[in-house]
Every structure is written in structure tokens, then in C-alpha cells.
Design a protein around this motif. Structure first.
Motif, PDB file in Angstrom:
ATOM      1  N   LEU A 120       5.142 103.733  36.986  1.00 34.39           N
ATOM      2  CA  LEU A 120       4.693 102.388  37.231  1.00 34.39           C
ATOM      3  C   LEU A 120       3.932 101.851  36.232  1.00 34.39           C
ATOM      4  CD1 LEU A 120       5.512 100.061  39.468  1.00 34.39           C
ATOM      5  CD2 LEU A 120       3.392 100.606  40.407  1.00 34.39           C
ATOM      6  N   TYR A 121       4.195 100.868  35.521  1.00 35.88           N
ATOM      7  CA  TYR A 121       3.350  99.981  34.920  1.00 35.88           C
ATOM      8  C   TYR A 121       2.842  98.733  35.562  1.00 35.88           C
ATOM      9  CZ  TYR A 121       1.498  97.234  30.833  1.00 35.88           C
ATOM     10  OH  TYR A 121       0.924  96.439  30.150  1.00 35.88           O
ATOM     11  N   ALA A 122       1.529  98.760  35.770  1.00 36.23           N
ATOM     12  CA  ALA A 122       1.172  97.605  36.537  1.00 36.23           C
ATOM     13  C   ALA A 122      -0.070  96.704  35.805  1.00 36.23           C
ATOM     14  CB  ALA A 122       0.464  97.891  37.770  1.00 36.23           C
ATOM     15  N   THR A 123      -0.414  95.679  35.851  1.00 36.74           N
ATOM     16  CA  THR A 123      -1.527  94.853  35.249  1.00 36.74           C
ATOM     17  C   THR A 123      -1.971  93.842  36.241  1.00 36.74           C
ATOM     18  OG1 THR A 123      -0.741  93.149  34.135  1.00 36.74           O
ATOM     19  CG2 THR A 123      -0.411  95.291  33.056  1.00 36.74           C
ATOM     20  N   CYS A 124      -3.227  93.414  36.304  1.00 37.48           N
ATOM     21  CA  CYS A 124      -3.311  92.026  37.094  1.00 37.48           C
ATOM     22  C   CYS A 124      -3.429  90.973  36.121  1.00 37.48           C
ATOM     23  CB  CYS A 124      -4.815  92.498  37.827  1.00 37.48           C
ATOM     24  SG  CYS A 124      -6.193  93.106  36.743  1.00 37.48           S
ATOM     25  N   SER A 125      -2.602  90.872  35.189  1.00 34.37           N
ATOM     26  CA  SER A 125      -2.521  89.767  34.228  1.00 34.37           C
ATOM     27  C   SER A 125      -1.180  88.852  34.523  1.00 34.37           C
ATOM     28  CB  SER A 125      -2.566  90.480  32.704  1.00 34.37           C
ATOM     29  OG  SER A 125      -1.998  89.431  31.958  1.00 34.37           O
ATOM     30  N   VAL A 126      -1.535  87.825  34.059  1.00 33.46           N
ATOM     31  CA  VAL A 126      -0.257  86.658  34.126  1.00 33.46           C
ATOM     32  C   VAL A 126       0.219  86.310  32.787  1.00 33.46           C
ATOM     33  CG1 VAL A 126      -0.870  85.620  36.390  1.00 33.46           C
ATOM     34  CG2 VAL A 126      -1.818  84.587  33.953  1.00 33.46           C
ATOM     35  N   LEU A 127      -0.236  87.263  31.683  1.00 32.32           N
ATOM     36  CA  LEU A 127       0.177  86.995  30.303  1.00 32.32           C
ATOM     37  C   LEU A 127       1.597  87.671  30.013  1.00 32.32           C
ATOM     38  CD1 LEU A 127      -3.163  86.693  28.583  1.00 32.32           C
ATOM     39  CD2 LEU A 127      -1.963  84.986  29.481  1.00 32.32           C
ATOM     40  N   LYS A 128       2.540  87.033  29.685  1.00 31.88           N
ATOM     41  CA  LYS A 128       3.762  87.745  29.242  1.00 31.88           C
ATOM     42  C   LYS A 128       3.838  88.785  28.056  1.00 31.88           C
ATOM     43  CE  LYS A 128       7.106  84.405  31.407  1.00 31.88           C
ATOM     44  NZ  LYS A 128       8.196  83.726  31.293  1.00 31.88           N
ATOM     45  N   ALA A 129       2.999  88.679  27.156  1.00 29.34           N
ATOM     46  CA  ALA A 129       2.502  89.729  26.340  1.00 29.34           C
ATOM     47  C   ALA A 129       2.387  91.145  26.928  1.00 29.34           C
ATOM     48  CB  ALA A 129       1.696  89.106  25.255  1.00 29.34           C
ATOM     49  N   GLU A 130       1.455  90.902  27.846  1.00 26.69           N
ATOM     50  CA  GLU A 130       0.781  92.087  28.249  1.00 26.69           C
ATOM     51  C   GLU A 130       1.834  92.762  29.527  1.00 26.69           C
ATOM     52  OE1 GLU A 130      -3.638  92.285  29.076  1.00 26.69           O
ATOM     53  OE2 GLU A 130      -3.094  90.301  29.657  1.00 26.69           O
ATOM     54  N   ASN A 131       2.917  91.963  29.911  1.00 29.42           N
ATOM     55  CA  ASN A 131       3.662  92.362  30.988  1.00 29.42           C
ATOM     56  C   ASN A 131       5.135  92.689  30.706  1.00 29.42           C
ATOM     57  OD1 ASN A 131       1.372  92.184  32.520  1.00 29.42           O
ATOM     58  ND2 ASN A 131       1.834  90.298  33.184  1.00 29.42           N
ATOM     59  N   GLU A 132       5.939  91.418  30.619  1.00 25.29           N
ATOM     60  CA  GLU A 132       7.258  91.833  30.253  1.00 25.29           C
ATOM     61  C   GLU A 132       7.494  91.869  28.822  1.00 25.29           C
ATOM     62  OE1 GLU A 132       9.867  87.699  29.599  1.00 25.29           O
ATOM     63  OE2 GLU A 132       8.837  87.573  31.689  1.00 25.29           O
ATOM     64  N   GLY A 133       6.819  91.282  27.835  1.00 27.50           N
ATOM     65  CA  GLY A 133       6.859  91.768  26.564  1.00 27.50           C
ATOM     66  C   GLY A 133       6.282  93.184  26.431  1.00 27.50           C
ATOM     67  N   GLN A 134       5.399  93.697  26.680  1.00 26.27           N
ATOM     68  CA  GLN A 134       4.980  95.111  26.598  1.00 26.27           C
ATOM     69  C   GLN A 134       6.201  95.964  27.214  1.00 26.27           C
ATOM     70  OE1 GLN A 134       3.243  97.221  24.952  1.00 26.27           O
ATOM     71  NE2 GLN A 134       1.360  96.438  25.631  1.00 26.27           N
ATOM     72  N   VAL A 135       6.860  95.550  28.211  1.00 23.77           N
ATOM     73  CA  VAL A 135       7.776  96.858  28.933  1.00 23.77           C
ATOM     74  C   VAL A 135       9.119  96.632  28.043  1.00 23.77           C
ATOM     75  CG1 VAL A 135       8.961  96.998  30.966  1.00 23.77           C
ATOM     76  CG2 VAL A 135       6.651  96.602  31.207  1.00 23.77           C
ATOM     77  N   ALA A 136       9.371  95.205  27.657  1.00 21.93           N
ATOM     78  CA  ALA A 136      10.460  95.105  26.847  1.00 21.93           C
ATOM     79  C   ALA A 136      10.592  95.820  25.541  1.00 21.93           C
ATOM     80  CB  ALA A 136      10.924  93.728  26.637  1.00 21.93           C
ATOM     81  N   ALA A 137       9.254  96.039  24.868  1.00 24.56           N
ATOM     82  CA  ALA A 137       9.004  96.471  23.695  1.00 24.56           C
ATOM     83  C   ALA A 137       9.247  98.177  23.794  1.00 24.56           C
ATOM     84  CB  ALA A 137       7.869  96.204  22.910  1.00 24.56           C
ATOM     85  N   PHE A 138       8.659  98.588  25.068  1.00 31.09           N
ATOM     86  CA  PHE A 138       8.613 100.136  25.356  1.00 31.09           C
ATOM     87  C   PHE A 138      10.215 100.377  25.619  1.00 31.09           C
ATOM     88  CE2 PHE A 138       8.768 103.210  28.675  1.00 31.09           C
ATOM     89  CZ  PHE A 138       8.078 104.493  28.158  1.00 31.09           C
ATOM     90  N   LEU A 139      10.924  99.752  26.393  1.00 31.13           N
ATOM     91  CA  LEU A 139      12.346 100.088  26.516  1.00 31.13           C
ATOM     92  C   LEU A 139      13.350 100.185  25.274  1.00 31.13           C
ATOM     93  CD1 LEU A 139      12.827  98.146  29.972  1.00 31.13           C
ATOM     94  CD2 LEU A 139      12.527 100.425  29.681  1.00 31.13           C
ATOM     95  N   ALA A 140      12.753  99.212  24.359  1.00 37.71           N
ATOM     96  CA  ALA A 140      13.445  99.139  23.181  1.00 37.71           C
ATOM     97  C   ALA A 140      13.041 100.400  22.301  1.00 37.71           C
ATOM     98  CB  ALA A 140      13.241  97.991  22.337  1.00 37.71           C
ATOM     99  N   ARG A 141      12.144 101.036  22.425  1.00 36.39           N
ATOM    100  CA  ARG A 141      11.941 102.095  21.604  1.00 36.39           C
ATOM    101  C   ARG A 141      11.908 103.549  22.310  1.00 36.39           C
ATOM    102  NH1 ARG A 141       6.453  99.681  22.317  1.00 36.39           N
ATOM    103  NH2 ARG A 141       5.409 101.198  23.548  1.00 36.39           N
ATOM    104  N   THR A 142      12.348 103.607  23.820  1.00 33.28           N
ATOM    105  CA  THR A 142      12.249 104.675  24.265  1.00 33.28           C
ATOM    106  C   THR A 142      13.740 104.839  24.803  1.00 33.28           C
ATOM    107  OG1 THR A 142      10.059 104.252  24.909  1.00 33.28           O
ATOM    108  CG2 THR A 142      11.050 105.909  26.190  1.00 33.28           C
ATOM    109  N   ALA A 143      14.501 105.687  24.172  1.00 28.99           N
ATOM    110  CA  ALA A 143      15.872 106.008  24.612  1.00 28.99           C
ATOM    111  C   ALA A 143      16.090 106.331  25.980  1.00 28.99           C
ATOM    112  CB  ALA A 143      16.900 106.927  23.617  1.00 28.99           C
ATOM    113  N   ASP A 144      15.288 107.146  26.549  1.00 30.35           N
ATOM    114  CA  ASP A 144      15.505 107.768  27.787  1.00 30.35           C
ATOM    115  C   ASP A 144      14.940 107.202  29.083  1.00 30.35           C
ATOM    116  OD1 ASP A 144      12.929 108.620  27.221  1.00 30.35           O
ATOM    117  OD2 ASP A 144      13.246 110.610  27.682  1.00 30.35           O
ATOM    118  N   ALA A 145      14.235 105.588  28.725  1.00 31.42           N
ATOM    119  CA  ALA A 145      13.848 104.965  29.759  1.00 31.42           C
ATOM    120  C   ALA A 145      14.669 103.917  30.261  1.00 31.42           C
ATOM    121  CB  ALA A 145      12.451 104.546  29.136  1.00 31.42           C
ATOM    122  N   ARG A 146      14.639 103.625  31.507  1.00 32.33           N
ATOM    123  CA  ARG A 146      15.412 102.781  31.839  1.00 32.33           C
ATOM    124  C   ARG A 146      14.682 101.862  33.261  1.00 32.33           C
ATOM    125  NH1 ARG A 146      17.928 103.684  37.090  1.00 32.33           N
ATOM    126  NH2 ARG A 146      18.287 106.022  37.496  1.00 32.33           N
ATOM    127  N   ALA A 147      14.704 100.900  33.603  1.00 32.36           N
ATOM    128  CA  ALA A 147      13.895  99.895  34.604  1.00 32.36           C
ATOM    129  C   ALA A 147      14.916 100.043  35.954  1.00 32.36           C
ATOM    130  CB  ALA A 147      13.827  98.588  34.213  1.00 32.36           C
TER     131      ALA A 147
END
Length: 431
Positions: free
Chosen positions: A368-395
Motif C-alpha cells: 500500500l502506497y499512501a501519502t498525505c499529498s494532493v499533488l498528482k506527481a507524488e500520487n498517481e504519477g508516481q504509481v503510474a511510473a512504478f507500474l510501468a517499470r515493474t513487470a510483476d506489479a498490478r493495481a
């Protein structure tokens, strides 16, 4: 010094440190409030500080309008005292005569007797005319306001407005000691009304200010203070009984404690890079009578050799270091101290935590990745980049009780259902 001056002096010193010397509001309050023996004085000083730091642009606008010559650095303390005086009138709405008299006494106690007349005149003007109005956006630095508008074009005005309001008090009932309904009855008997949250099984919301010492059973671990957004972390993880779990950034310990209240059989490892902050986790566990079998280690979670024995974990919680833009109403000094240059190092730390800790998960395990931020770069952008580079990860998409869809996760914006701004993304490692 008069009794009424003491909390104003303390508030002034805290505000001076935060506004002019870059100090943390939380740290300054922790250092200076204990010197006030009366809990009512401590509560007043704290209320003054929060009220002033939620609207500094408005208070500065009053000074610019009413003081012919701008205050210099030698008058930083005077500025802090005037801020403290203004907010007693609006928004705290204290009895004006007592507030003015005590604030003038505070000027004398601070060695500023020669400016007491000026303080008195300015506060009387504020009483007569009211403070000037400014847009809620004025309190936010331009770079952050711009990012907010880009990320949330329809919602940014609501985020700004909600972030300027005092939050409700959220409690987390320790289910190991009593049910939520039973504790709610204890609150009623103590004259404290509370409200349920249908999506958070352990949460109660209390309107207004209540000191922790007034909460029945607080010292014995019956209840904790924790925003409902943070409480939902336990729901998002949805752990199996006895699971092997890592809380990678555990201090001050509320989320780890909540997991153990849900299941004392968890095999929990709680880490924090700061040993002093980890002491707060120990204190939290001790008050709640939890964590007898938990491992608490002061180390960098990304240095796996310092804490991991190589046995795969069932779950990992990364409550990541972030901009804290979702909790401005609780930490208003975020807007004073956060710099645009802070963001790149934060993003790098978040990515490093994700990449390193993913390797500790068992197949089928959850991060579980969690933040107390509302900035998309820290949130959906960070998770999207991780999923793109991590073959065995799914949401695993969480339901809408966690907020609106934001990429592969869910975003709660400040003030929605009385909650703090928070982001959750539940990621599963392929079997």
C-alpha cells in the motif's frame, strides 16, 4: 506578567520562530507549551498559533494597511505579537477587552513596553474596522498554487478553502479495550458528543476542540487521535490474520498501532530513519499496550540488509515522505516552509522506497502506497511510473469510499467528509 499575558507571550514566541526562523510549528509547540501550567492556557496559545498560521496573508495585509512604515527584522517579534492579537478578535472571537488588555501586557512582558501603545492602537482599529479580506489563495506560495490548479482545475478552489478551516477532531477507538459504541457512550457521559463514520469502523468525529486529557481513558490506551483518512489505511491493506507486515516509515506510530489493534497477532516490523521519531512509536505502543512482539528499528528502509532477513513479506505499508499538501489545515506551516525545490528529492525518495521494498514482497503480497499529498506527481504519477517499470506489479482498485479515482489509486481531497487529503494505491505482486 499577568495570567492572561502568559499564553500570548508563548504564542508570540512560537509564531516568531515559525514565521521568521523557519522552525516547525509542531516542534515549537512541543518545546514551549509545557511551560504553561494551566491546560486552558496551553489550549489558548495553541489556538492562537494555528489561527494565525492559517491566514498570514490576511494579517500581513492589515499591517501594510495600518502601519505607515513597514516592520523590519528587528520587529519580527512585534509582528508575531500583532498576529496573535488580531486572531484573538477574528477568527477566535475572544472577548475584545480581555484580549486587548492581555496582549498589551504581553508586549510589556516581551520587553516591548515602548511599543505597547502601538499594539493597543492597532488592536483597537482591528476591533472597530475588522481585518481586511483576502482570497484563500493568497496564503499559498505561487508555485504550489499553480500546481494545484493544474492538477485539480475544478477542485482547487475547494482545496484552498478547506485547507484554511480548522479540522474536526477524529478519534480512533482501541477495539481491544472496548467497542466503538461503548466508547461513544463514555464520551457522552463526559459531556462530549461524537458522530460515527459509516466507512471507518473505529472512527468517531468530535466537533470543536477537546484536549486529550479530557478524553476518557486516553492515558490507559482506550482511544487515540487520528484523522479518518489515516485510519482508512488499515482498511486499504485488508490484512490476513498473523500476516508478516512492514511499516516502512512508521513514526509517529498511529498506523502501526491501528494494525495491531485490529490484529495483535500480526508479525510487524516498524522502521523509521529517525531514531528520535521512533521513540514516539515506542511511546504510542506503550500507552496502547501493544507491540510486545513488534520489531522497531531505526534505519533506512531501502537498505534491506539493515532490517530484512530475506523471508518474504505478506504486506508492506509505505506512508511515504511527501509535500503534506493534503494536511495544510493541520500543519499550516507547510505553506511557509515548503519549497518547489523540495519536490524532486521527495519524488526520488518515494520511487526508491517503492523499488526497494517491492522486492521484499511474497508472490501475491500487497504493497500500500499512501501519502498525505494532493499533488498528482507524488500520487498517481508516481504509481503510474512504478507500474510501468515493474513487470510483476498490478493495481487492486479500491472502492469509492477511499475517494475519487486518481490513476491506479484513490484520492481524498481536504475536507471531503471531514477528512484530510490523502492518497491510497494498493499494489499486488503477481504470483
Amino acid at each position: 506578567m499577568s495570567n492572561g499575558a502568559a499564553p500570548r507571550v508563548t504564542a508570540t514566541r512560537v509564531l516568531d520562530a515559525v514565521l521568521h526562523r523557519g522552525r516547525s510549528l509542531k516542534a515549537e509547540l512541543a518545546a514551549q507549551l509545557p511551560a504553561l501550567g494551566d491546560p486552558r492556557d496551553r489550549a489558548l496559545a495553541e489556538a492562537i498559533c494555528f489561527a494565525a498560521l492559517r491566514q498570514p496573508a490576511r494579517l500581513e495585509a492589515a499591517l501594510k494597511a495600518w502601519v505607515p512604515r513597514p516592520l523590519g527584522r528587528r520587529d519580527d517579534e512585534l509582528r508575531a505579537l500583532l498576529y496573535a492579537g488580531f486572531v484573538q478578535l477574528d477568527p477566535l472571537a475572544l472577548p475584545a477587552h480581555a484580549a486587548l488588555a492581555a496582549t498589551v501586557d504581553a508586549a510589556r512582558a516581551l520587553g516591548r513596553a515602548h511599543q505597547a501603545g502601538m499594539v493597543n492602537a492597532l488592536l483597537r482599529r482591528a476591533q472597530r474596522e475588522g481585518l481586511p479580506s483576502v482570497d484563500a489563495a493568497a496564503h499559498w506560495p505561487h508555485w504550489l498554487r499553480t500546481r494545484l490548479q493544474q492538477d485539480w482545475p475544478l477542485e482547487h478552489a475547494g482545496i484552498l478553502a478547506a485547507s484554511a478551516q480548522p479540522p474536526p477532531l477524529w478519534l480512533r477507538v482501541n477495539r481491544l479495550q472496548q467497542s466503538r459504541d461503548a466508547y461513544r457512550q463514555r464520551l457522552l457521559e463526559a459531556g462530549i458528543e461524537s458522530h460515527l463514520d459509516e466507512n471507518a469502523a473505529d472512527a468517531l468525529r468530535v466537533e470543536g476542540s477537546v484536549a486529550m486529557a479530557q478524553l476518557p481513558g486516553f492515558a490507559e490506551g482506550a482511544v487515540s487521535v487520528q484523522d479518518v483518512s489515516a485510519q482508512r489505511v488499515a482498511d486499504a491493506l485488508a490484512l490476513q490474520s498473523g500476516a508478516r507486515v512492514l511499516d516502512a516509515c512508521a513514526a509517529p506510530g498511529g498506523k502501526s498501532a491501528h494494525l495491531l489493534e485490529r490484529d495483535p497477532a500480526l508479525r510487524l516490523t516498524a522502521l523509521d530513519v529517525d531514531g528520535k521519531r521512533l521513540d514516539r512509536v515506542r511511546g504510542t505502543f506503550a500507552r496502547l499496550q501493544l507491540g510486545a512482539n513488534a520489531r522497531l528499528l531505526a534505519c533506512d528502509a531501502t537498505r534491506l540488509e539493515s532490517w530484512w532477513d530475506g523471508t518474504p513479506l505478506d504486506a508492506v505499508l509505505i506512508d511515504a515522505p511527501c509535500s503534506a499538501t493534503g494536511i495544510v489545515r493541520r500543519q499550516p506551516d507547510v505553506l511557509l516552509h515548503r519549497r518547489e525545490s523540495d519536490l524532486a528529492p521527495l519524488l526520488a525518495t518515494q520511487a526508491r522506497l517503492l523499488d526497494a521494498l517491492w522486492t521484499t514482497l511474497a508472490p501475491g503480497g500487497v504493497l500500500l502506497y499512501a501519502t498525505c499529498s494532493v499533488l498528482k506527481a507524488e500520487n498517481e504519477g508516481q504509481v503510474a511510473a512504478f507500474l510501468a517499470r515493474t513487470a510483476d506489479a498490478r493495481a487492486d482498485m479500491l472502492d469509492d469510499s477511499f475517494g475519487r479515482i486518481s490513476g491506479a489509486g484513490r484520492q481524498r481531497l481536504p475536507g471531503e467528509n471531514g477528512a484530510d487529503g490523502f492518497y491510497y494505491a494498493r499494489l499486488r505482486r503477481s504470483a
